[in-house]
Design a protein around this motif. Sequence first.
Motif, PDB file in Angstrom:
ATOM      1  N   LEU A  86      86.227  58.822 -37.093  1.00 48.91           N
ATOM      2  CA  LEU A  86      86.067  58.474 -38.504  1.00 48.91           C
ATOM      3  C   LEU A  86      84.623  58.064 -38.785  1.00 48.91           C
ATOM      4  O   LEU A  86      83.995  58.532 -39.739  1.00 48.91           O
ATOM      5  CB  LEU A  86      87.048  57.341 -38.864  1.00 48.91           C
ATOM      6  N   SER A  87      84.097  57.220 -37.920  1.00 41.89           N
ATOM      7  CA  SER A  87      82.732  56.750 -38.098  1.00 41.89           C
ATOM      8  C   SER A  87      81.734  57.915 -38.055  1.00 41.89           C
ATOM      9  O   SER A  87      80.824  58.011 -38.892  1.00 41.89           O
ATOM     10  CB  SER A  87      82.426  55.723 -37.005  1.00 41.89           C
ATOM     11  N   ASP A  88      81.924  58.840 -37.114  1.00 39.83           N
ATOM     12  CA  ASP A  88      81.040  60.015 -37.040  1.00 39.83           C
ATOM     13  C   ASP A  88      81.049  60.783 -38.353  1.00 39.83           C
ATOM     14  O   ASP A  88      80.008  61.240 -38.833  1.00 39.83           O
ATOM     15  CB  ASP A  88      81.522  60.999 -35.962  1.00 39.83           C
ATOM     16  N   ARG A  89      82.231  60.953 -38.925  1.00 40.24           N
ATOM     17  CA  ARG A  89      82.359  61.735 -40.165  1.00 40.24           C
ATOM     18  C   ARG A  89      81.753  60.980 -41.352  1.00 40.24           C
ATOM     19  O   ARG A  89      81.122  61.589 -42.217  1.00 40.24           O
ATOM     20  CB  ARG A  89      83.827  62.090 -40.411  1.00 40.24           C
ATOM     21  N   GLU A 146      81.922  49.316 -38.058  1.00 43.68           N
ATOM     22  CA  GLU A 146      80.943  48.624 -37.209  1.00 43.68           C
ATOM     23  C   GLU A 146      79.801  49.576 -36.874  1.00 43.68           C
ATOM     24  O   GLU A 146      78.667  49.160 -36.630  1.00 43.68           O
ATOM     25  CB  GLU A 146      81.599  48.138 -35.921  1.00 43.68           C
ATOM     26  N   ASN A 147      80.114  50.877 -36.831  1.00 44.86           N
ATOM     27  CA  ASN A 147      79.068  51.865 -36.555  1.00 44.86           C
ATOM     28  C   ASN A 147      78.670  52.672 -37.782  1.00 44.86           C
ATOM     29  O   ASN A 147      78.033  53.709 -37.658  1.00 44.86           O
ATOM     30  CB  ASN A 147      79.533  52.813 -35.448  1.00 44.86           C
ATOM     31  N   SER A 148      79.132  52.248 -38.925  1.00 44.27           N
ATOM     32  CA  SER A 148      78.777  52.959 -40.171  1.00 44.27           C
ATOM     33  C   SER A 148      78.275  51.957 -41.201  1.00 44.27           C
ATOM     34  O   SER A 148      78.957  51.644 -42.177  1.00 44.27           O
ATOM     35  CB  SER A 148      80.000  53.702 -40.725  1.00 44.27           C
ATOM     36  N   PRO A 149      77.072  51.446 -40.980  1.00 46.27           N
ATOM     37  CA  PRO A 149      76.580  50.365 -41.840  1.00 46.27           C
ATOM     38  C   PRO A 149      76.268  50.800 -43.269  1.00 46.27           C
ATOM     39  O   PRO A 149      76.108  49.957 -44.147  1.00 46.27           O
ATOM     40  CB  PRO A 149      75.306  49.901 -41.126  1.00 46.27           C
ATOM     41  N   GLY A 150      76.229  52.120 -43.507  1.00 45.03           N
ATOM     42  CA  GLY A 150      75.889  52.601 -44.851  1.00 45.03           C
ATOM     43  C   GLY A 150      76.987  52.396 -45.881  1.00 45.03           C
ATOM     44  O   GLY A 150      76.742  52.499 -47.075  1.00 45.03           O
ATOM     45  N   VAL A 151      78.196  52.094 -45.418  1.00 47.72           N
ATOM     46  CA  VAL A 151      79.311  51.984 -46.367  1.00 47.72           C
ATOM     47  C   VAL A 151      79.227  50.666 -47.137  1.00 47.72           C
ATOM     48  O   VAL A 151      79.196  49.595 -46.544  1.00 47.72           O
ATOM     49  CB  VAL A 151      80.661  52.096 -45.629  1.00 47.72           C
ATOM     50  N   LYS A 152      79.209  50.793 -48.483  1.00 50.71           N
ATOM     51  CA  LYS A 152      79.045  49.583 -49.291  1.00 50.71           C
ATOM     52  C   LYS A 152      80.384  48.962 -49.666  1.00 50.71           C
ATOM     53  O   LYS A 152      80.519  47.752 -49.779  1.00 50.71           O
ATOM     54  CB  LYS A 152      78.263  49.916 -50.559  1.00 50.71           C
ATOM     55  N   ASN A 153      81.383  49.827 -49.937  1.00 51.85           N
ATOM     56  CA  ASN A 153      82.676  49.304 -50.371  1.00 51.85           C
ATOM     57  C   ASN A 153      83.833  50.022 -49.693  1.00 51.85           C
ATOM     58  O   ASN A 153      83.724  51.198 -49.349  1.00 51.85           O
ATOM     59  CB  ASN A 153      82.873  49.479 -51.883  1.00 51.85           C
ATOM     60  N   VAL A 154      84.937  49.277 -49.550  1.00 55.27           N
ATOM     61  CA  VAL A 154      86.174  49.872 -49.054  1.00 55.27           C
ATOM     62  C   VAL A 154      87.264  49.514 -50.047  1.00 55.27           C
ATOM     63  O   VAL A 154      87.448  48.328 -50.374  1.00 55.27           O
ATOM     64  CB  VAL A 154      86.546  49.322 -47.655  1.00 55.27           C
ATOM     65  N   VAL A 155      87.956  50.522 -50.564  1.00 58.21           N
ATOM     66  CA  VAL A 155      89.069  50.262 -51.476  1.00 58.21           C
ATOM     67  C   VAL A 155      90.357  50.441 -50.678  1.00 58.21           C
ATOM     68  O   VAL A 155      90.551  51.472 -50.021  1.00 58.21           O
ATOM     69  CB  VAL A 155      89.034  51.217 -52.682  1.00 58.21           C
ATOM     70  N   VAL A 156      91.219  49.415 -50.725  1.00 59.06           N
ATOM     71  CA  VAL A 156      92.396  49.399 -49.854  1.00 59.06           C
ATOM     72  C   VAL A 156      93.678  49.423 -50.686  1.00 59.06           C
ATOM     73  O   VAL A 156      93.939  48.491 -51.461  1.00 59.06           O
ATOM     74  CB  VAL A 156      92.393  48.120 -48.975  1.00 59.06           C
ATOM     75  N   LYS A 179      79.562  68.631 -32.162  1.00 56.45           N
ATOM     76  CA  LYS A 179      80.469  67.801 -32.952  1.00 56.45           C
ATOM     77  C   LYS A 179      81.076  68.619 -34.088  1.00 56.45           C
ATOM     78  O   LYS A 179      80.497  69.613 -34.506  1.00 56.45           O
ATOM     79  CB  LYS A 179      79.677  66.647 -33.561  1.00 56.45           C
ATOM     80  N   PRO A 180      82.204  68.149 -34.622  1.00 55.43           N
ATOM     81  CA  PRO A 180      82.790  68.839 -35.775  1.00 55.43           C
ATOM     82  C   PRO A 180      81.773  68.960 -36.906  1.00 55.43           C
ATOM     83  O   PRO A 180      80.914  68.108 -37.075  1.00 55.43           O
ATOM     84  CB  PRO A 180      83.922  67.912 -36.192  1.00 55.43           C
TER      85      PRO A 180
END
Length: 636
Positions: free
Chosen positions: A157-160, A193-203, A254-255
């Motif tokens: 997920l983090s790679d993508r 933890e390996n994708s620091p660019g993400v600003k928001n998560v909607v749950v 990688k994919p």
Amino acid sequence: MVYKINNLQEYQREYAASVENPEAFWAKQAERFQWKKKWDCVLDWNFSEPDVKWFFGGKLNITENCLDRHLLNKGDKIAFYWEPNDSAEARRSITYRELHTEVCKFSNVLKSLGVKKGERICIYMPMIPEVVVAVLACARVGAIHSVVFAGFSASSLSDRINDAKADLVITSDGSFRGNKTIAIKDIVDEALENSPGVKNVVVYKRTSQPVTMKPGRDLWWNELIEKASPEHEAEPVESEDPLFILYTSGSTGKPKGVVHTTAGYMVFAEYSFTNVFQCNEDSIYWSTADIGWITGHSYIVYGPLLAGVTSVLFEGIPTYPNPGRFWDVVDKYRVTHFYTAPTAIRALMACGLEYVTPYKLDSLQVLGSVGEPINEEAWHWYDDHVGKNKCPIVDTWWQTETGGILISPLAGITKTKPSYATLPLPGVQPVIVDSEGNELKGNNVEGNLCIKFPWPSIIRTTYGDHERCRQTYFSTYKNLYFTGDGCRRDEDGYYRILGRVDDVINVSGHRMGTAEVENAINEDETVIESAVVGFPHDIKGQGIYAFVICEDPELDHETVRQSVLATVTRIIGPIAKPDKIQVVRGLPKTRSGKIMRRILRKVAEGDVSNLGDISTLLDPGVVEEIKKGALVPLKG
Ligand code: WTA
């Protein structure tokens, strides 16, 4: 030119017209849709860069065509019946009007979070109506969705997320799958933890299990949507603006993120859906795929909604609470059109008829198959026991890169033949070539399958790396799109797909690169090196056979196996777990260090009668050792 083909003569006429004048043919199809501005140019293309543009200069929003366009006449029609994992839980149904409202609200949520046109949004969700809402809301605001199958690991997920440079992730607290509850949000947290660019998560709250919400980053869907306005004017986008990225495996590395753009994809998703399945106003269509794959994109979300059809959306798995679940759902909703993968058919076939015969299945009219070659035994079982010999089977061949079905019978129109995808759709020009790229004309030929003319939903690029797209699909044979599949055209001109000719394997209909699995195995602390090949598997179509060289040759093989399985699950996800892991002391390498995979394939298949020339191997002795330790009975 007709929209819905009604008989074989019409198919032949349409096909001829589409080859004779593709631009006129597709322009006519495109006119049915709502455009904010009509296109200036139907098609501009070359396969050398590649650069393909359909309906260039047009402006539109695909969700207006999926939703707004139907409100007047079909507003109260059910868009989706939702069947939860646990059939005791309340089912839901959602009309076109309700779906429109939800999508508008969520589009406003996205806007309030600062989402801009062209921004990438990653969706990692279970099969609930909200995943459809999320996908469509991205499209409505002009953002690019990248849906990741919720069975992939945190690391995948983090790679993508990183490859797409996504700013936002949409997910749920957890998900129900069979008798398991999966902590989806925890996986997202680990990925981030390996994708620091993400600003928001909607749950979205699905399971109500405890989750950690990171202040300032994580927001509840349910709270945001309550405050959102139901009015939203769809953002106009250009025909060639990207609609989505979908990651898929190739033979190397990688994919890659396959990019589909808006107008061509829309026109072809609808045209192919309409003509292959032949639904009518009263049809109840059900595709059992997951939204995380291309089938979910084209034939759960876009195709059926563009065509204004009623669908079933299923959260669960075929074997829960028992292997009769599919048939129970078919009877419950009186499904008329059923679309699944050969691997599911084979798995259910193995469970016995006692799970099929209690069900009526009398609503069924059309059966579909997708994702891998369907063997004759499974085809006949499907035909006899599910379709009761009265439902045409559409064996649909296509790929993530093709965006839609390219070769398939049209239900009830094309005469079917077990294991044959039969004939190309109008607008699709397949050719079979030999290894030098010479076209094999006429019938009774076998070779590599290519397409020589663009269709509207052809891959445009691989995200962030156009050269990779050119290399992978357009450089093997000059001026042809190369599919990676072997194919036979028989005496009737029917196409039979023989499977991949590259290092891609197809495990339970999931595409996997052998290199990708090897890279994951090599991360394991017990392993120095590995080589992975596919082998024929009764249920999965292909299984994964891994040959591994261990750090410590004395280590107990079961310990190695468990460790490798855990590592692969951690790095890719459970779908990539090898079925067989053989510990070896060496791999059959040439003097230049290349692994001779054909030898490993032969061993994995259990047929070592003819290994061919092994004299170029650095150490031919390793072959004997590998044969001795083989995990399958060897012939020859
Ligand atoms: C294989 C899935 C035989 C093929 C839509 C292709 C098939 C790969 C069929 C694409 C079929 C798909 N008969 N083989 N009806 N459908 N394939 O990208 O090898 O997940 O190249 O797209 O699946 O897999 P993908």
